[in-house]
Design a protein around this motif. Structure first.
Motif, PDB file in Angstrom:
ATOM      1  N   THR A   1     -19.964  12.634 -24.296  1.00  0.00           N
ATOM      2  CA  THR A   1     -20.027  14.030 -23.847  1.00  0.00           C
ATOM      3  C   THR A   1     -21.340  14.334 -23.145  1.00  0.00           C
ATOM      4  O   THR A   1     -21.674  15.489 -22.926  1.00  0.00           O
ATOM      5  CB  THR A   1     -19.877  14.994 -25.037  1.00  0.00           C
ATOM      6  OG1 THR A   1     -20.940  14.749 -25.973  1.00  0.00           O
ATOM      7  CG2 THR A   1     -18.542  14.790 -25.734  1.00  0.00           C
TER       8      THR A   1
ATOM      9  N   PRO B   1     -24.290  15.183 -20.697  1.00  0.00           N
ATOM     10  CA  PRO B   1     -24.364  15.877 -19.391  1.00  0.00           C
ATOM     11  C   PRO B   1     -25.015  14.973 -18.357  1.00  0.00           C
ATOM     12  O   PRO B   1     -26.172  15.137 -17.986  1.00  0.00           O
ATOM     13  CB  PRO B   1     -25.224  17.099 -19.707  1.00  0.00           C
ATOM     14  CG  PRO B   1     -26.093  16.655 -20.840  1.00  0.00           C
ATOM     15  CD  PRO B   1     -25.281  15.690 -21.652  1.00  0.00           C
TER      16      PRO B   1
ATOM     17  N   ALA C   1     -16.748  21.087 -17.641  1.00  0.00           N
ATOM     18  CA  ALA C   1     -17.493  22.352 -17.685  1.00  0.00           C
ATOM     19  C   ALA C   1     -16.694  23.486 -17.047  1.00  0.00           C
ATOM     20  O   ALA C   1     -16.894  24.661 -17.378  1.00  0.00           O
ATOM     21  CB  ALA C   1     -18.835  22.193 -16.992  1.00  0.00           C
TER      22      ALA C   1
ATOM     23  N   ALA D   1     -18.614  17.577 -14.995  1.00  0.00           N
ATOM     24  CA  ALA D   1     -18.570  18.815 -14.208  1.00  0.00           C
ATOM     25  C   ALA D   1     -17.180  19.450 -14.292  1.00  0.00           C
ATOM     26  O   ALA D   1     -17.052  20.676 -14.377  1.00  0.00           O
ATOM     27  CB  ALA D   1     -18.939  18.521 -12.755  1.00  0.00           C
TER      28      ALA D   1
END
Length: 528
Positions: free
Chosen positions: A377, A379, A389, A386
């Motif tokens: 997970t 970032p 998100a 993306a």
């Protein structure tokens, strides 16, 4: 001549070259039968259920090719009719004779491929059904033979073709009767003139709502301009069903030298039954055309696109490009599969990166039937993160190695996409035969986290274990020697782990990646 050789010979004839990929892969189907008889594997791809899926996929190839060729034939007929209106009866009759020839070739294509499916189904019934027992052929609670099963679907395809064939034959015969010239000689110049060459349209956006239902559409979508003020156009395939449903996006080659996703997408669209499709399937075979053209991982400015998402509307060229990918593609998906391979100089197992705490991406990952699933997970600036998100369930599928087609992994990845379509009820073939997570777990290692071993010394690198094999804590996984052959350092596994990927480049500089190891804990962590 054996039937398999006859089929291959027919597919390689000059007038069939354009459609050779649409012939039944008879050799592949025979290999699957031999594998099932020998019980060579317990994988999901070695079962009667999967074999039925393969047969239907081959049938869809025939059906799709028949539709395309019939459409081309219709355009030739339109061209002939336009000439008749101008009074050019001589050329009109010649074109009709060309159409007659093409209709004969199309009829031969349908006949020989139908025979191939019937023969392979009969071979399955004789050699597999007899060995494994009738219960292996349960379908919707009933026992059936493979021959009876495929005949139901084949009959629908043949009926559609027979209707078109009858109409074409009637129109051609009537036209030739009018001109009283049923046996005109066909010359090569006329054949070339009648070839259908359609320009692939270029759009500024992905026009899903405006596309025709029940068809596969090929297009380019423009993202940004390059140094010559020319747009960078991304190739796109869209299969839009007649029934409303979700949009599944399958993207590939965001890294320009990672090409195994391309045959996955091309085969998927070659076999898709768009008539039965619920929703829309979007395939983007090359998401980074500049990198693909240069056979390199990076974009025009040398940046790794999968490290800078979501990008910026006004930034560097790579940042702008990533922003446009999200705006023009990702935001139109309801679900997303991003296909990758290892980087240059490295090899990968067939593995999936996904948020395993998310129930949707968890199931999407399980459906891929990969060797390894890695919970991730972080970032990391990837397209997957993306998309997540934005609320779009997304997973990454790593399909082998760069700049080469890993055929076995390609077929496995294709099966994973098929399973995803089935799970989303976009193309349900066997609603009562869903892949269960429990059956997948026995064949897939699910890692809760992973780590890379990095080189601390430069020299000649040798990584010991093979991919998708286990190492124990303290095992030597790699050795670096100087150019005189002296051992500089040995790298050991910090804990029991499985090899997800590794470097195969013997020339190693300090700081470079050596081996990627996955670890199985009791629970999925919230972070990498």
């Amino acid at each position: 001549m054996k039937f398999g050789k006859q089929l291959r010979r027919e597919a390689t004839l000059p007038w069939n070259e354009k459609y050779s990929d649409h012939y039944v892969d008879y050799k592949m189907l025979k290999q699957h039968i031999r594998s099932m008889i020998a019980n060579e594997s317990e994988a999901i791809t070695n079962t009667p259920v999967h074999f039925r899926t393969l047969l239907l996929s081959e049938l869809s190839k025939i059906d799709n090719c028949t539709r395309v060729r019939a459409k081309e034939l219709g355009k030739r007929m339109d061209k002939a009719n336009s000439l008749l209106q101008t009074g050019d009866q001589e050329k009109y009759s010649k074109i009709l004779n060309v159409c007659k020839r093409h209709l004969l070739l199309l009829s031969t294509f349908v006949d020989i491929n139908s025979a191939a499916l019937r023969k392979i189904a009969k071979k399955f019934d004789k050699k597999v059904l007899g060995a494994k027992g009738a219960e292996s052929m349960m379908h919707n609670g009933e026992i059936t033979t493979m021959t009876a099963f495929i005949e139901v679907f084949l009959a629908k395809v043949l009926e559609r073709f027979a209707t078109k064939q009858g109409k074409f034959e009637s129109d051609i015969s009537e036209g030739l009767f009018k001109t009283a010239s049923p046996h005109e000689e066909i010359n090569e110049e006329l054949l070339e003139e009648l070839e259908i060459h359609e320009d692939i349209p270029v759009y500024n956006d992905l026009p899903l709502d405006a596309l025709p239902s029940g068809e596969i559409t090929t297009m380019f979508v423009s993202l940004i301009q390059n140094e010559l003020s020319r747009t960078i156009d991304v190739p796109v395939l869209v299969a839009k069903g007649k029934i409303e449903g979700p949009v599944l996006g399958v993207t590939s080659t965001l890294h320009g030298n990672e090409v195994n996703g391309i045959p996955v997408i091309s085969k998927l669209f070659r076999e898709i039954d768009v008539e039965s499709l619920r929703g829309t399937l979007v395939g983007v075979p090359v998401l980074n055309p500049p990198g693909f053209s240069r056979r390199q991982r990076a974009f025009l400015d040398g940046r790794d696109l999968n490290r800078i998402f979501p990008g910026k509307p006004a930034g560097t060229s790579s940042q702008t490009y990533c922003h446009m990918i999200l705006e023009k593609f990702a935001k139109k998906f309801d679900y997303h599969l991003d296909l990758h391979t290892a980087g240059l100089g490295r090899v990968n197992s067939l593995y999936v990166r996904a948020d395993m705490n998310n129930p949707i991406t968890h199931q999407m990952a399980v459906l891929q039937q990969s060797q390894i699933i890695l919970h991730n997970t972080a970032p990391d600036g990837s397209l997957r993160i993306a998309s997540m998100a934005l609320g779009i369930p997304s997973i990454t599928v790593e399909i082998g190695n760069p700049l080469q087609i890993h055929q076995e992994f390609v077929e496995c990845a294709l099966s994973g996409v098929r399973a995803t379509l089935d799970w989303l009820n976009m193309l349900p073939i066997y609603p009562s035969e869903k892949i269960e997570e429990t059956s997948s777990r026995a064949k897939t290692t699910t890692c809760t986290r992973s780590y890379w071993v990095y080189a601390e010394h430069g020299g000649m690198l040798q990584v010991m274990p093979k991919i998708n094999t286990w190492v124990s804590k303290g095992d030597v996984v790699a050795v670096v020697r100087d150019v005189f052959g002296n051992i500089l350092v040995k790298y050991k596994a910090k804990e029991d782990s499985i090899v997800i990927g590794k470097s195969v480049n013997p020339i190693c500089c300090a700081g470079e990646r050596v081996v990627h190891l996955g670890v199985c804990d009791d629970e999925f962590g919230k972070k990498k």
